[in-house]
Design an enzyme around this catalytic site. Structure first.
Site, short mmCIF file in Angstrom:
data_model
loop_
_atom_site.label_atom_id
_atom_site.label_comp_id
_atom_site.label_asym_id
_atom_site.label_seq_id
_atom_site.Cartn_x
_atom_site.Cartn_y
_atom_site.Cartn_z
N LYS A 1 0.70 -1.27 -0.10
CA LYS A 1 -0.06 0.07 -0.06
C LYS A 1 0.85 1.35 -0.01
O LYS A 1 0.36 2.20 -0.59
CB LYS A 1 -1.01 -0.01 1.18
CG LYS A 1 -2.14 -0.93 0.97
CD LYS A 1 -3.13 -0.82 2.20
CE LYS A 1 -4.37 -1.54 1.71
NZ LYS A 1 -4.17 -2.95 1.67
N GLU B 1 -3.35 7.64 7.03
CA GLU B 1 -3.76 8.47 6.07
C GLU B 1 -5.20 9.28 6.65
O GLU B 1 -5.62 8.54 7.44
CB GLU B 1 -4.05 7.79 4.76
CG GLU B 1 -5.03 6.75 4.59
CD GLU B 1 -4.92 6.11 3.38
OE1 GLU B 1 -4.07 6.12 2.37
OE2 GLU B 1 -5.83 5.42 3.05
N ASN C 1 -15.81 -3.95 6.75
CA ASN C 1 -14.97 -3.43 5.52
C ASN C 1 -15.01 -4.53 4.48
O ASN C 1 -14.11 -4.81 3.50
CB ASN C 1 -13.42 -3.32 5.93
CG ASN C 1 -13.41 -1.84 6.78
OD1 ASN C 1 -13.74 -0.93 6.44
ND2 ASN C 1 -12.71 -2.27 7.95
N GLU D 1 -9.52 0.76 -6.86
CA GLU D 1 -10.69 0.84 -5.76
C GLU D 1 -10.42 2.34 -5.40
O GLU D 1 -9.39 3.08 -5.19
CB GLU D 1 -10.60 0.38 -4.68
CG GLU D 1 -10.86 -1.37 -5.12
CD GLU D 1 -10.92 -2.12 -3.97
OE1 GLU D 1 -10.86 -1.76 -2.78
OE2 GLU D 1 -11.72 -3.35 -4.00
N GLU E 1 -6.72 1.32 -3.42
CA GLU E 1 -5.68 0.16 -3.69
C GLU E 1 -6.00 -0.22 -5.10
O GLU E 1 -7.15 -0.03 -5.54
CB GLU E 1 -5.95 -0.79 -2.50
CG GLU E 1 -7.08 -1.65 -2.45
CD GLU E 1 -7.19 -2.30 -1.56
OE1 GLU E 1 -6.28 -2.73 -0.88
OE2 GLU E 1 -8.45 -3.14 -1.28
N ASN F 1 -6.48 -4.19 -6.84
CA ASN F 1 -6.43 -5.48 -6.62
C ASN F 1 -5.96 -6.00 -8.24
O ASN F 1 -6.58 -6.06 -9.16
CB ASN F 1 -7.99 -6.01 -6.33
CG ASN F 1 -8.11 -5.47 -4.99
OD1 ASN F 1 -7.66 -5.71 -4.10
ND2 ASN F 1 -9.25 -5.04 -4.74
N PHE G 1 -23.93 -8.62 11.85
CA PHE G 1 -24.20 -8.54 10.41
C PHE G 1 -23.85 -9.68 9.58
O PHE G 1 -23.57 -9.73 8.47
CB PHE G 1 -23.91 -7.24 9.81
CG PHE G 1 -24.56 -5.85 10.17
CD1 PHE G 1 -25.62 -5.91 10.18
CD2 PHE G 1 -23.79 -4.99 11.08
CE1 PHE G 1 -26.35 -4.49 10.80
CE2 PHE G 1 -24.35 -3.88 11.47
CZ PHE G 1 -25.73 -3.54 11.38
#
Length: 646
Positions: free
Chosen positions: A150, A234, A269, A309, A322, A324, A382
């Protein structure tokens, strides 16, 4: 005629201009473009099945790898050959590079498609394949390496003039250094693993103390998940959308962006519902995001299908998140609106062919929505994983005039185990408009039968029918905002509660009448019943009057008319309730155990078969079924408790 893309168990259909000409061109290309004779799929489940389908379409032989517990899995049955690569734990099978390399040598596979997850973004695996002259169906190792880190990917994105989130570009070494950096950036901040993904090693911090705590937990998660505890910090974009751009590039410097996917509905996430296109983007923003995604792909000499993304704020400012370097789980919705088979394109690119299309050829035709069907309990955070065997499984592929695609790798009798991801399938619906796609998704979810494990269909249905989702008012915070106390299931309003109670009562009476007809040559004619139906904590008095196949039910202060064909052998009962078509899903013991009926005197409780003779057990007095202690087909002994009444 429509151009029909057959990559799921049922096709997504859409119209394109000059379809006959394009179809003829594609057929000529397919027959004239030789790729590989045999491909090994280094994965399992639905994605392995998905790749095998395209390989079959292209005339390519396939090799499946599997763990010992997956020896009877669907992807193993679909492939031309199969090789066991180890025991159940992923480290000993699907991540076992030595065993997979042996399988490649034994079968003579010329190329490997890694799917997603497992070894799909492992640069060492790609290098080992290259060393033995085996093609990796994905990008080159330098792109995997550059985009897999990253910190490095953010620096490359900046250099390629891609919008990036403000933050610290280096490695954060201590908790106190993290605090200082966070103060300089301004709270809130996101602390995340440099080598991470899938929501692991990520923490949001709103103050100094949370930064110290987040640094500690994120570094520990990063080390345990990725073997790399490096962190970056960040600016946290509050209440953002998660929108990604699909890119496709070849080895000749050509690259395309295949529009966007809206992936903002997430839990922990991780994505739950995706759609293409996004309701939020205008054409200018879409083009800007697409062009920046292509700039990044070209900056790392990317060649394959990949996804860039972005986080997008309320003012349509977008920031690189990022890249993928693999096929995404949600790729089917892009296939639906563009007409491209992304797996086929990956195989062609890996063989060295140029892209077949130019940017102006890429359409947005219609709307596609994907729901991820998981073996999870949606009432716990969830979705916490559920394991078990699928005792009954029926995909919603027989809906009339509905474009439904189900990418799955399981069947009735399959086990959902503790060793692997609990995804059951990806359910995709397509429509000319978003409203049409949503309506079809609602029907498909209602007609999806899954028994034996807890699943998340109830949550998915609530999401796609929620007014905020329908209006497009969503963000990555959708679930915690809409369900601040967690998901509690559908909250029945009075009218729907009456419909459910009336349907249950009508079903119960239908079952009783059928039993009497079987057990008695001259059953007593009856057209009126007084029952009590338990729903949740309440018990409701119900009066049922039958006329032909129609039941008029007095319940909860209203009258409900219920009619249908009453096929009791099916888990799905299409009913007309007050003139509106409804789909009722029925468990085998619904009319006794789950709904808890009174009024059982003289009525059949269960049937025992002994010496090929059917023996009916009936209630000797009025009672309520408290519990059912046996299952259909189960062997029972003398003195065993079968049904408990109270």
């Amino acid at each position: 005629p429509p151009n029909i893309m057959q990559v799921g168990k049922q096709s997504c259909c859409f119209r394109v201009k000059n379809v006959l000409v394009k179809l003829m061109i594609n057929l000529l290309i397919c027959f004239s473009s030789q790729t590989f004779d045999k491909i090994l799929i280094a994965n399992r489940g639905e994605i392995a099945c998905r790749v095998i389908k395209t390989c079959k379409k292209m005339g390519i032989q396939t090799v499946a790898v599997h763990s010992d517990v997956d020896s009877s899995a669907v992807h193993v049955k679909m492939a031309d050959e199969a090789v066991c690569v180890g025991s159940a734990p992923t480290s000993k099978s699907y991540l076992n590079m030595d065993a997979i390399m042996d399988a490649i040598r034994v079968t003579g596979a010329q190329a490997v498609h890694p799917g997603y997850g497992f070894l799909s973004e492992n640069k060492d695996f790609a290098k080992r394949l290259a060393a033995e002259g085996v093609t990796f169906i994905g990008p080159d190792t330098h792109a995997i390496l550059a985009m897999g880190d990253k910190i490095e990917s953010k620096l490359i994105a900046k250099a390629a003039k891609v919008n990036t989130i403000p933050g610290f570009d280096g490695v954060v070494k201590t908790a106190e250094e993290a605090v200082k950096i966070a103060q300089d950036i301004g709270y809130p901040v996101m602390i995340k693993a440099s080598a991470g993904g899938g929501g692991k090693g990520m923490r949001i911090a709103w103050n100094d103390e949370e930064t110290r705590e987040g640094f500690r937990f994120s570094s520990q998660e990063a080390e345990s998940s990725f073997g790399d505890d490096r962190l970056l910090i960040e600016k946290y974009i509050d209440n953002p959308r998660h929108i990604e751009i699909q890119v496709l590039a070849d080895k000749h410097g050509n690259a395309l962006w295949l529009n966007e996917r809206e992936c903002s509905i997430q839990r922990r996430n991780q994505k739950v519902v995706e759609e293409a296109p996004s309701t939020f983007l205008d054409q200018d923003t879409r083009q800007a995001m697409g062009e920046q995604a292509v700039q990044l792909a070209k900056a790392v000499q990317y060649s394959s299908a990949g996804t860039v993304e972005f986080l997008v704020d309320s003012k349509k400012n977008f920031y690189f998140l990022e890249m993928n370097t693999r096929l995404q789980v949600e790729h089917p919705i892009t296939e639906c609106i563009t007409g491209l088979d992304l797996v086929e394109q990956m195989i062609r690119v890996a063989k060295g062919y140029r892209l077949q299309h130019k940017q102006e050829d890429i359409p947005i035709n219609g709307w596609a929505i994907e729901s991820r069907i998981y073996a999870e309990d949606p009432y716990k955070s969830f979705g916490l994983p559920s394991i078990g065997r699928l005792s009954e499984y029926q995909e919603p592929l027989n809906l009339k005039n509905v474009s439904v695609r189900v990418d799955s790798g399981i069947e009735e009798g399959s086990d959902i185990s503790i060793y692997y991801d609990p995804m059951i399938s990806k359910l995709v619906t397509y429509g000319a408009t978003r409203g049409e796609a949503l309506a079809r998704m609602e029907d498909a979810l209602d007609n999806y039968v899954i028994r034996g494990v807890t699943h998340n269909i109830s949550l998915l249905r609530e999401i796609i029918t929620h007014p905020r989702f329908i209006s497009g008012d969503i963000s990555t915070n959708f679930l915690p905002e809409v369900y601040p106390d967690g998901f509690k299931g559908h909250q029945l309003e009075a009218g729907k509660r009456r419909e459910l109670l009336a349907s249950a009562a009508a079903l119960y009476v239908t079952v009783q009448l059928r039993s009497q007809k079987v057990l008695s040559p001259t059953p007593v004619e009856r057209s009126h019943w007084e029952l009590c139906v338990q729903l949740g904590e309440g018990c409701y008095a119900v009066e049922v009057v039958k006329s032909g196949n129609v039941y008029n039910v007095e319940v909860d202060g209203g009258t409900v008319e219920v009619s249908g064909q009453w096929n009791l052998a099916s888990p799905l009962l299409p009913l007309s309730i007050n003139g509106t078509q409804r789909m009722l899903q029925v468990n085998a013991n619904t009319y006794t155990h789950n709904l808890g009926f009174f009024g059982l005197e003289g009525q059949e409780i269960c049937v025992i078969e002994a010496m090929k003779m059917q023996n009916s057990l009936t209630a000797v007095k009025q009672a309520k079924v408290k519990s059912v202690q046996c299952k259909p087909g189960e062997t029972v002994g003398e003195g065993d408790l079968l049904v408990e009444l109270e």
